[in-house]
Enzyme design. Structure first.
Site, PDB file in Angstrom:
ATOM      1  N   ILE A   5     -13.628 -37.962 -39.890  1.00  9.94           N
ATOM      2  CA  ILE A   5     -13.325 -39.514 -40.209  1.00  9.94           C
ATOM      3  C   ILE A   5     -14.467 -39.610 -41.214  1.00  9.94           C
ATOM      4  O   ILE A   5     -14.185 -40.521 -42.181  1.00  9.94           O
ATOM      5  CB  ILE A   5     -13.218 -40.304 -39.090  1.00  9.94           C
ATOM      6  CG1 ILE A   5     -11.799 -39.862 -38.425  1.00  9.94           C
ATOM      7  CG2 ILE A   5     -13.364 -41.647 -39.499  1.00  9.94           C
ATOM      8  CD1 ILE A   5     -11.755 -40.796 -37.115  1.00  9.94           C
TER       9      ILE A   5
ATOM     10  N   GLY B 221     -17.016 -36.055 -46.137  1.00  6.20           N
ATOM     11  CA  GLY B 221     -18.172 -35.239 -46.581  1.00  6.20           C
ATOM     12  C   GLY B 221     -19.639 -35.883 -45.903  1.00  6.20           C
ATOM     13  O   GLY B 221     -20.575 -35.072 -45.482  1.00  6.20           O
TER      14      GLY B 221
ATOM     15  N   GLU C 251     -23.727 -24.981 -17.180  1.00  7.64           N
ATOM     16  CA  GLU C 251     -23.174 -25.398 -15.478  1.00  7.64           C
ATOM     17  C   GLU C 251     -21.733 -24.864 -15.133  1.00  7.64           C
ATOM     18  O   GLU C 251     -20.930 -25.835 -14.592  1.00  7.64           O
ATOM     19  CB  GLU C 251     -23.555 -26.913 -15.102  1.00  7.64           C
ATOM     20  CG  GLU C 251     -24.881 -27.338 -15.413  1.00  7.64           C
ATOM     21  CD  GLU C 251     -25.380 -28.484 -14.581  1.00  7.64           C
ATOM     22  OE1 GLU C 251     -24.805 -28.931 -13.616  1.00  7.64           O
ATOM     23  OE2 GLU C 251     -26.385 -28.999 -14.882  1.00  7.64           O
TER      24      GLU C 251
HETATM   25  C1  LIG Z   1     -28.730 -24.628 -23.744  1.00  9.42           C
HETATM   26  C2  LIG Z   1     -28.429 -24.047 -22.296  1.00  9.42           C
HETATM   27  C3  LIG Z   1     -29.202 -24.557 -21.123  1.00  9.42           C
HETATM   28  C4  LIG Z   1     -28.773 -23.887 -20.073  1.00  9.42           C
HETATM   29  N1  LIG Z   1     -29.427 -24.278 -18.719  1.00  9.42           N
HETATM   30  C5  LIG Z   1     -29.407 -23.732 -17.582  1.00  9.42           C
HETATM   31  C6  LIG Z   1     -30.168 -24.124 -16.574  1.00  9.42           C
HETATM   32  O1  LIG Z   1     -31.015 -25.071 -16.834  1.00  9.42           O
HETATM   33  N2  LIG Z   1     -30.484 -23.276 -15.498  1.00  9.42           N
HETATM   34  C7  LIG Z   1     -29.667 -22.255 -15.272  1.00  9.42           C
HETATM   35  O2  LIG Z   1     -29.669 -21.363 -14.286  1.00  9.42           O
HETATM   36  N3  LIG Z   1     -28.790 -21.882 -16.453  1.00  9.42           N
HETATM   37  C8  LIG Z   1     -28.670 -22.779 -17.560  1.00  9.42           C
HETATM   38  N4  LIG Z   1     -27.862 -22.103 -18.629  1.00  9.42           N
HETATM   39  C9  LIG Z   1     -26.955 -21.025 -18.297  1.00  9.42           C
HETATM   40  C10 LIG Z   1     -25.264 -21.419 -18.464  1.00  9.42           C
HETATM   41  O3  LIG Z   1     -25.080 -22.153 -17.198  1.00  9.42           O
HETATM   42  C11 LIG Z   1     -24.762 -20.106 -18.704  1.00  9.42           C
HETATM   43  O4  LIG Z   1     -24.974 -19.794 -20.060  1.00  9.42           O
HETATM   44  C12 LIG Z   1     -23.325 -20.109 -18.634  1.00  9.42           C
HETATM   45  O5  LIG Z   1     -22.918 -20.288 -17.189  1.00  9.42           O
HETATM   46  C13 LIG Z   1     -22.494 -18.908 -18.889  1.00  9.42           C
HETATM   47  O6  LIG Z   1     -23.274 -17.779 -18.623  1.00  9.42           O
HETATM   48  P1  LIG Z   1     -23.603 -16.628 -20.086  1.00  9.42           P
HETATM   49  O7  LIG Z   1     -24.027 -17.455 -21.059  1.00  9.42           O
HETATM   50  O8  LIG Z   1     -24.019 -15.631 -19.468  1.00  9.42           O
HETATM   51  O9  LIG Z   1     -21.874 -16.280 -20.372  1.00  9.42           O
HETATM   52  P2  LIG Z   1     -21.030 -15.212 -19.867  1.00  9.42           P
HETATM   53  O10 LIG Z   1     -20.931 -15.333 -18.298  1.00  9.42           O
HETATM   54  O11 LIG Z   1     -21.282 -13.832 -20.257  1.00  9.42           O
HETATM   55  O12 LIG Z   1     -19.413 -15.699 -20.490  1.00  9.42           O
HETATM   56  C14 LIG Z   1     -19.128 -15.145 -21.731  1.00  9.42           C
HETATM   57  C15 LIG Z   1     -17.555 -15.681 -21.913  1.00  9.42           C
HETATM   58  O13 LIG Z   1     -16.699 -15.057 -20.921  1.00  9.42           O
HETATM   59  C16 LIG Z   1     -16.181 -16.022 -20.448  1.00  9.42           C
HETATM   60  N5  LIG Z   1     -15.885 -15.590 -18.954  1.00  9.42           N
HETATM   61  C17 LIG Z   1     -16.835 -14.957 -17.967  1.00  9.42           C
HETATM   62  N6  LIG Z   1     -16.307 -14.589 -16.922  1.00  9.42           N
HETATM   63  C18 LIG Z   1     -15.075 -15.190 -17.018  1.00  9.42           C
HETATM   64  C19 LIG Z   1     -13.964 -15.086 -16.011  1.00  9.42           C
HETATM   65  N7  LIG Z   1     -13.944 -14.357 -14.867  1.00  9.42           N
HETATM   66  N8  LIG Z   1     -12.693 -15.554 -16.496  1.00  9.42           N
HETATM   67  C20 LIG Z   1     -12.455 -15.966 -17.808  1.00  9.42           C
HETATM   68  N9  LIG Z   1     -13.700 -16.065 -18.607  1.00  9.42           N
HETATM   69  C21 LIG Z   1     -14.679 -15.478 -18.142  1.00  9.42           C
HETATM   70  C22 LIG Z   1     -16.906 -17.411 -20.279  1.00  9.42           C
HETATM   71  O14 LIG Z   1     -16.532 -18.372 -20.040  1.00  9.42           O
HETATM   72  C23 LIG Z   1     -17.554 -17.006 -21.579  1.00  9.42           C
HETATM   73  O15 LIG Z   1     -16.563 -17.633 -22.553  1.00  9.42           O
HETATM   74  C24 LIG Z   1     -28.124 -22.767 -19.726  1.00  9.42           C
HETATM   75  C25 LIG Z   1     -27.351 -22.198 -20.978  1.00  9.42           C
HETATM   76  C26 LIG Z   1     -27.758 -22.866 -21.878  1.00  9.42           C
HETATM   77  C27 LIG Z   1     -26.783 -22.139 -23.301  1.00  9.42           C
END
Ligand SMILES: Cc1cc2nc3c(=O)[nH]c(=O)nc-3n(C[C@H](O)[C@H](O)[C@H](O)COP(=O)(O)OP(=O)(O)OC[C@H]3O[C@@H](n4cnc5c(N)ncnc54)[C@H](O)[C@@H]3O)c2cc1C
Length: 402
Positions: A359, A362, A385
């Site tokens: 909306i 640019g 989370e």
């Molecule tokens: C900015 C930021 C802040 C964060 N803060 C915290 C924190 O304070 N404390 C903490 O402990 N963690 C924290 N996290 C971690 C966050 O909770 C995880 O990044 C998240 O749970 C996903 O895990 P992953 O990044 O390893 O992705 P992965 O688990 O590797 O997932 C990769 C992709 O695969 C998909 N996937 C995985 N398993 C399945 C399944 N069974 N079925 C379908 N799809 C699936 C996921 O949805 C995603 O699209 C934070 C992450 C970020 C980026």
């Protein structure tokens, strides 16, 4: 008019937090993002305004608010700035394991400075190889006399580099898988614990996201929360509750983006008329408003369910029912609502913020307007989370009873 009736006290809380957020947080949002700066000044404002320990019972120095009130506060802050909304939201995430799993002595020791905001707390569960599959964590905690020795590392820990206290999940018995995970309170400055890296992120750029390492890090055994093996249920009981806070954060981003898009559509003129007079944009704004209001209904409903479930658990505990960490597990219906709220509100935030950029034309693509920041910030609410794929799994498994 909202679809959800708030009590006069809840409406007053909204108004108070809105005024603080608009006066103190909104003017800083762009700079916090541009400089990737931890907002220490906003932390100070929230300490003064007693917004850092919203969910901590009054007996430990907190505001003693329920989940619905906390959601209202986080929503109003996120409407102005997502990074700043993480200050109270991550306090709740980090402190809940202490509140749910700690002994009375542990609560009295750690909660008051967290509730006042004097100390920041972080929640350290995720590891490089254990994200969605959090139970696959590899950090170990080996018992050595009256201490545990932590070895391993954590990834993506919000406030991990600035927290005074961290709740850390580590395996005391790797052979037992998730049943061997235990939770510990780790105080910053403990030898063997350090931050090795901060992430350079798409959004929430002022919120430090830390990679942590533990090398022969000795934690007193008295810092263990609950029994050995209680860690995983404690982490899940925490996340089932805090997901509603992320939902509220997403709702605030969506509302902020809608506000900005509406104001812009009134002012920007093309073809001799305000762009808000064009039906194509009116339909977009109407769809955005529906997403926001539907998200609000679901978020508040989930929070109200959490408040009821918490009251029922407290009543059972008071009547001498099963004690311990597992007594804090929420019923399936409440868990599902919490997952629905997080998933729906974050998807809504992403859609609404993206449309808000559209909306703006640019101008929306530049840092002169807040909507590109809101679009970048919205993305994280679909990921942390528990990703929205994981939320959908929770919802589907409850539906299918699997
Ligand atoms: C900015 C930021 C802040 C964060 N803060 C915290 C924190 O304070 N404390 C903490 O402990 N963690 C924290 N996290 C971690 C966050 O909770 C995880 O990044 C998240 O749970 C996903 O895990 P992953 O990044 O390893 O992705 P992965 O688990 O590797 O997932 C990769 C992709 O695969 C998909 N996937 C995985 N398993 C399945 C399944 N069974 N079925 C379908 N799809 C699936 C996921 O949805 C995603 O699209 C934070 C992450 C970020 C980026």
């Amino acid at each position: 008019m909202s679809l959800f009736d708030l009590s006069p006290e809840q409406q007053a809380l909204r108004q108070t937090v809105r005024e603080i957020a608009q006066a103190r947080v909104a003017p800083r949002a762009a700079e916090i993002d541009a400089k990737s700066e931890f907002p220490a000044d906003i932390w100070q404002v929230f300490r003064e305004q007693q917004l850092m320990g919203l969910g901590v019972p009054e007996v430990y120095g907190g505001a003693g608010l329920g989940y619905l009130e906390q959601a209202i506060a986080v929503e109003e802050i996120a409407r102005a700035d997502t990074t700043s909304s993480l200050l109270p939201a991550v306090q709740e995430l980090g402190l809940l394991p202490i509140l749910l799993g700690g002994s009375e002595a542990q609560k009295q020791r750690w909660l008051p400075p967290i509730a006042s905001g004097e100390q920041l707390v972080a929640f350290a569960l995720t590891e490089p190889g254990a994200g969605s599959d959090a139970a696959a964590l590899r950090t170990t905690a080996r018992r050595d006399g009256d201490h545990y020795v932590l070895n391993g590392g954590k990834r993506f820990i919000t406030h991990g580099s600035v927290a005074h206290v961290l709740t850390v999940f580590a395996s005391t018995d790797p052979a037992k898988g998730p049943r061997g995970v235990s939770a510990f309170v780790l105080e910053a400055g403990t030898p063997g614990f350090r931050t090795v890296r901060l992430e350079d992120k798409l959004g929430i750029r002022g919120s430090p996201t830390a990679e942590l390492v533990f090398e022969d890090c000795r934690v007193p055994a008295t810092n263990r929360l609950g029994e050995e093996g209680d860690g995983f249920p404690l982490a899940m009981a925490t996340l089932d509750r805090t997901r509603a806070g992320i939902a509220a954060q997403a709702l605030g981003i969506a509302q902020g983006a809608l506000d900005a898009a509406t104001a812009f559509a009134r002012e920007r003129k093309q073809f001799g008329a305000a762009i808000g007079t064009f039906e194509g944009l009116q339909f977009m704004l109407a769809d955005m408003a529906m997403q926001v209001e539907a998200a609000r209904g679901l978020v508040y409903r989930a929070c109200a369910a959490l408040d009821e479930a918490e009251a029922a658990i407290a009543a059972k505990l008071a009547a001498g029912g099963a004690q311990g960490v597992r007594a804090h597990r929420l019923d399936a219906a409440t868990q599902t609502l919490s997952a629905m709220a997080k998933c729906f509100a974050s998807d809504a935030a992403m859609r609404v913020a993206t449309d808000a950029v559209q909306i703006h034309g640019g101008y929306g693509f530049t840092r002169d307007y807040p909507v590109e920041r809101m679009m970048r910030d919205a993305k994280i609410t679909q990921i942390y989370e528990g990703t929205n794929q994981i939320q959908r799994l929770v919802i589907a498994r409850a539906l299918l009873d699997m």
